[in-house]
Every structure is written in structure tokens, then in C-alpha cells.
Design an enzyme around this catalytic site. Sequence first.
Site, PDB file in Angstrom:
ATOM      1  N   LYS A  20       0.883  -1.378   0.146  1.00  0.00           N
ATOM      2  CA  LYS A  20      -0.083   0.093  -0.128  1.00  0.00           C
ATOM      3  C   LYS A  20       0.782   1.275  -0.185  1.00  0.00           C
ATOM      4  CE  LYS A  20      -3.073  -2.706   0.228  1.00  0.00           C
ATOM      5  NZ  LYS A  20      -2.286  -3.548  -0.337  1.00  0.00           N
TER       6      LYS A  20
ATOM      7  N   GLU B   4      -4.632   6.479   8.422  1.00  0.00           N
ATOM      8  CA  GLU B   4      -5.521   7.176   7.593  1.00  0.00           C
ATOM      9  C   GLU B   4      -6.628   7.605   8.331  1.00  0.00           C
ATOM     10  OE1 GLU B   4      -6.919   4.873   4.277  1.00  0.00           O
ATOM     11  OE2 GLU B   4      -4.974   5.119   2.820  1.00  0.00           O
TER      12      GLU B   4
ATOM     13  N   HIS C 260     -15.285  -8.534   5.059  1.00  0.00           N
ATOM     14  CA  HIS C 260     -14.308  -8.048   3.806  1.00  0.00           C
ATOM     15  C   HIS C 260     -14.468  -9.088   2.514  1.00  0.00           C
ATOM     16  CE1 HIS C 260     -12.792  -4.652   6.203  1.00  0.00           C
ATOM     17  NE2 HIS C 260     -12.415  -5.707   7.044  1.00  0.00           N
TER      18      HIS C 260
ATOM     19  N   ARG D  29      -4.968  -8.252 -11.061  1.00  0.00           N
ATOM     20  CA  ARG D  29      -5.478  -9.475 -11.550  1.00  0.00           C
ATOM     21  C   ARG D  29      -7.029  -9.296 -12.276  1.00  0.00           C
ATOM     22  NH1 ARG D  29      -6.828  -9.192  -6.133  1.00  0.00           N
ATOM     23  NH2 ARG D  29      -9.020  -9.119  -5.827  1.00  0.00           N
TER      24      ARG D  29
HETATM   25  C1  MV4 Z   1     -10.882   2.141   4.623  1.00  0.00           C
HETATM   26  C2  MV4 Z   1     -12.219   2.413   5.223  1.00  0.00           C
HETATM   27  C3  MV4 Z   1     -12.431   3.489   5.954  1.00  0.00           C
HETATM   28  N1  MV4 Z   1     -11.386   4.454   5.853  1.00  0.00           N
HETATM   29  N2  MV4 Z   1      -9.825   3.164   4.706  1.00  0.00           N
HETATM   30  C4  MV4 Z   1     -11.256  -2.378   3.668  1.00  0.00           C
HETATM   31  C5  MV4 Z   1     -10.636  -3.195   2.840  1.00  0.00           C
HETATM   32  C6  MV4 Z   1      -9.255  -2.462   2.113  1.00  0.00           C
HETATM   33  N3  MV4 Z   1      -9.376  -2.734   0.799  1.00  0.00           N
HETATM   34  C7  MV4 Z   1      -9.738  -1.189   2.543  1.00  0.00           C
HETATM   35  N4  MV4 Z   1     -10.985  -1.305   3.494  1.00  0.00           N
HETATM   36  C8  MV4 Z   1     -11.242  -0.161   3.991  1.00  0.00           C
HETATM   37  N5  MV4 Z   1     -10.535   0.996   4.067  1.00  0.00           N
HETATM   38  C9  MV4 Z   1     -10.239   4.287   5.199  1.00  0.00           C
HETATM   39  N6  MV4 Z   1      -9.290   5.405   5.379  1.00  0.00           N
HETATM   40  C10 MV4 Z   1     -13.026   1.305   5.266  1.00  0.00           C
HETATM   41  C11 MV4 Z   1     -12.615   0.052   4.460  1.00  0.00           C
HETATM   42  C12 MV4 Z   1     -13.447  -1.069   4.650  1.00  0.00           C
HETATM   43  C13 MV4 Z   1     -14.161  -1.503   3.216  1.00  0.00           C
HETATM   44  C14 MV4 Z   1     -13.706  -0.957   2.182  1.00  0.00           C
HETATM   45  C15 MV4 Z   1     -14.092  -1.600   0.875  1.00  0.00           C
HETATM   46  C16 MV4 Z   1     -15.148  -2.363   0.991  1.00  0.00           C
HETATM   47  C17 MV4 Z   1     -15.453  -2.996   2.105  1.00  0.00           C
HETATM   48  C18 MV4 Z   1     -15.113  -2.467   3.463  1.00  0.00           C
HETATM   49  C19 MV4 Z   1     -15.843  -2.893   4.672  1.00  0.00           C
HETATM   50  C20 MV4 Z   1     -15.285  -2.406   5.792  1.00  0.00           C
HETATM   51  C21 MV4 Z   1     -14.115  -1.675   5.584  1.00  0.00           C
END
Ligand code: MV4
Length: 492
Positions: free
Chosen positions: A115, A199, A234, A290
Site C-alpha cells: 500500500k 488514515e 471483507h 488481476r
Molecule cells: C478504509 C475504510 C475507511 N477509511 N480506509 C477495507 C478493505 C481495504 N481494501 C480497505 N478497506 C477500508 N479502508 C479508510 N481510510 C473502510 C474500509 C472498508 C471497506 C472497504 C471496501 C469494502 C468494504 C469495506 C468494509 C469495511 C471497511
Amino acid sequence: MKKILVANRGEIAIRVMRSAKEMGIKTVAVYSEADRNALHVQYADEAVLIGPPPSNQSYLLGDKIIEVCKQLEVDAIHPGYGFLSENAEFAKKVKEANIIFIGPSPHAIEVMGDKLSAKAAVKNYDIPMVPGTDKAMTDVEEAKNISKKIGYPILIKASAGGGGKGMRIVSKEADFEEQMELAVNEATSAFGNGSVFIEKYVESPRHIEIQILADTHGNIVHLFERECSIQRRHQKVIEEAPSAVLSPELREQMGQSAINVARACNYTGAGTVEFLYDNGKYYFLEMNTRLQVEHPVTEFITGIDLVKEQIKIARGEKLSFKQNDIEIKGHSIELRVYAEDPKNNFLPDIGKLKLYKRPQGNGVRVDDGYDQGMEVPIYYDPMIAKLATYGQNRQEAIARMKRAIDEYRIIGIETTLSFGKFVMESESFVSANYNTHFVQDYFDPEKINVKNDSEPIAAIIMASILNQTNNNSNNKNTHKTEHNSNWRKNRL
Ligand code: MV4
């Protein structure tokens, strides 16, 4: 390119072979001992047993798979998703063995696999990002100061993480030190890399991702978005395209941002750029290097076969269309049919597909790797099938999904079909007013209605199957439906 080996199993292996076949390319399957009778083995022109059931003794054995390629004079490897698909080391070895890797360069995989290095790569491209740090945090006091400036709640994320692993929400300064320690330890044991960053926590975002295609001549296009907010733990369960909340202007902006992310890592092939969307704003999260599980909804609304495009790009061809040639037509929804019990906290279910009958008809696509009578192995992902529908508009795609779920007959294993029906009927989904907390906010396991077993035709077939197999010791009814009393509380 005359022969492709698919280094995967199940529905995605078959999906890839279908496109190869249409292009006149021969296919090779690899399989584990658990998959001797699997459909992807039957579908391929040739198939090679590579080891015992556990993935690390079969589907993850890169060197062995490369050996098979040499023996069978394979020109290219398609890795599908999961397994070796985002393993830069494997992509490199494939290349060194003079085999084409149908995917991005090892460099792009590596940059986007971390990341922090992904953030560093896109730094000069004016991509919107959540307020936060751009380097690994090692000093607790410094991290606390930064968090205070950003403003709580904040999120501690593992740089090597993905799909939500190694994330910690911190709502107040008093909790910071403990959470940071936990996050570092978790990241160290899960990824062998304790780098974490901070973040601002976006509390109720929608998950919107952009599909891109990039050829080896510098041409990059986007194929619009997929909305993937309906997930649990997730893991996505329902995806749709287009998203009901994007204006044409924002769609265009996000598309350009995604193209720029691809440009920043010299991306080639098919890839997906993930964003959080909140209140008219969007933020870059990560890039998945992917083909994704949910690619069929993009294929439905654009009419483009993503696997064919991957293969053409890997052969060195130029993209045959420009951005202006691509249009959204209609609407598509995908439901992942998992062997899980939605009434029991989505607990994985195992067993035999005693009855298995796919839905059919206009606007319905089923991608699966199973047939009636087969067992779902415990060693791999519990996804049985993907059910995707298409309609001229969202309403028609929803109606088709409901109809297709009703036509789908699965007996022997609990699945997420009933959850899909719940979602299609929920006010929140129908009005497109939902975010990543859909399951916590709206899902009530009590409201799930399964009509399956009580249906006359199903009952008759069922009875005849039970007679044949003399295996009616269905102990499922003795399982208590126990709900975790915390299931509404955990927001992440
Ligand atoms: C976040 C977020 C809220 N704020 N970042 C979850 C998986 C990863 N790809 C990043 N994710 C998140 N990052 C910040 N700064 C909330 C999530 C997140 C989420 C993101 C996409 C799809 C489902 C999710 C479920 C919970 C939290």
C-alpha cells in the site's frame, strides 16, 4: 499463442478456457487430488495432476506448474484470481522460463502489492487520497501526533495488507498505543512485514472500483465502475455495474484517476483500481493486479470479453478500441453463491450438491465449477458459483436476479442464494441507498425465507435421490441457529 495453461481451479479456470477456446487456443488444466473429477479438468484439452489437496502442495506450486508448461509446450499461463495471480516472484519466473504471463509485469504487481509503495508511485498523479501518512509509522508518539492532526477516528492499516486484513480502527487517543502494537504484531505475523500507516477513518463509505485495460503500447482505457459495497468479513457478496450514485462527471473523473494509477506503475493487462466513495468524494485505496471475481458485470454492461482482451494484450496486440468507443449499456448485478449459511452468521457449509439446477433464460449468466452430485472441497474458497443478471436498467436486472434465484435449485448445502433474495427485496438496496455496512445495518437472518425444500418438484426429485443413495441422515436440522450477539457491533 497456441496453448494456455490455467493455473487455477473452479469457475474461473473454466471462464478463462472458454475465451481461449473461442480464440482457437488449446487449454491445459492443472488439478489437485481433491479436484480429480472437477469440471475444469473435464473442460480442458489436457490436464495434469500436480499434488495433494492443500493449495501449498498443488495450486501454489509455481515451479511445478512451470515444469508442466515446459513438458506440454505451453506458450502462456493465465493465473486467474487468488493463488499465484498476484505473486510477483512467480510472474518473474514465468517470464524467465520464456512463457508469457497473462497479467501485468512483476514490477507492477510488486509496486501495487504494498500500500505504501502504491501511494508513493501515484504521488505525482493528482489522485485523491484519504488524509493520512505516506510512510511507515514506527514511533508511537509521532504517530499519535499525526493522528491528532488528522482527527479521530483514524484507521491503522498494514502496508502489506489487503482486503481488510491487519486494519484497526482507533476512536480516541487513549486507545492508540495498544491498537498500534496490535496492528504491528498482526502485520508481522500475517505478512512478515510490520509496516503500518495511518488514515482518517471514513465511517460509512461505498466501495467503488474501476476496471482498466492497458496494452503494451501505452494505451489505457477504463471500463467504468463496479459497486461492491455489499460484503461481509471483507468478502464481497453482491456487486453491480454501473453504480447508482455516480454522476457522469464523477464517473469520468474516477475513470481518469484509475487510468493515471495504471500509468504510474506502467500497468499492462486488465486491472482494477479500488476507491472509497463518500458523499460525492472519492479516494484511492489500492490496485488489484488481476482479473477480478466480479468481472462479469463489466462484461455485461460493456459487451467486452475481458479475458480475450487480456490474451490479446499478452500477445502484444494494440487495444482495438478507444475510450470513446466504450459505452455503458444497461445494468448488471452479480451474486456470489457461497457454500455458507446466511442464517448462521455466514458459517461455511460443507457437503454434497444432492440437487443442483442452474437458472437459465434471457439476461442470466452462471459461472460455476460444480455439477449435481459433486462435493464442495474444504480446501479452497467456498464459492460454488457466480450468478449474474443483465437488464436494460437496474430495475430489470434486479427483477431478473430475483427470478434467477427462484429458478436456482441447490439441495444438500446451505448457500447465499437466500441472502441474495433478501438483498434484492430490501428497500435499502432497491433505492440504492446503501454502503459497506449493509449487512450490519439491514440484514436480519430471521427474515430469510427459503422455499426450496417445500416445493413439490424439488421434493419429488429429492425423494428419488434419497432413495438412490440411501443417505438421508440429514443432521443439519440439529444444528442450532446461534447468532453471535456481537454481530451488529463490529463495524469492520
Ligand atoms: C478504509 C475504510 C475507511 N477509511 N480506509 C477495507 C478493505 C481495504 N481494501 C480497505 N478497506 C477500508 N479502508 C479508510 N481510510 C473502510 C474500509 C472498508 C471497506 C472497504 C471496501 C469494502 C468494504 C469495506 C468494509 C469495511 C471497511
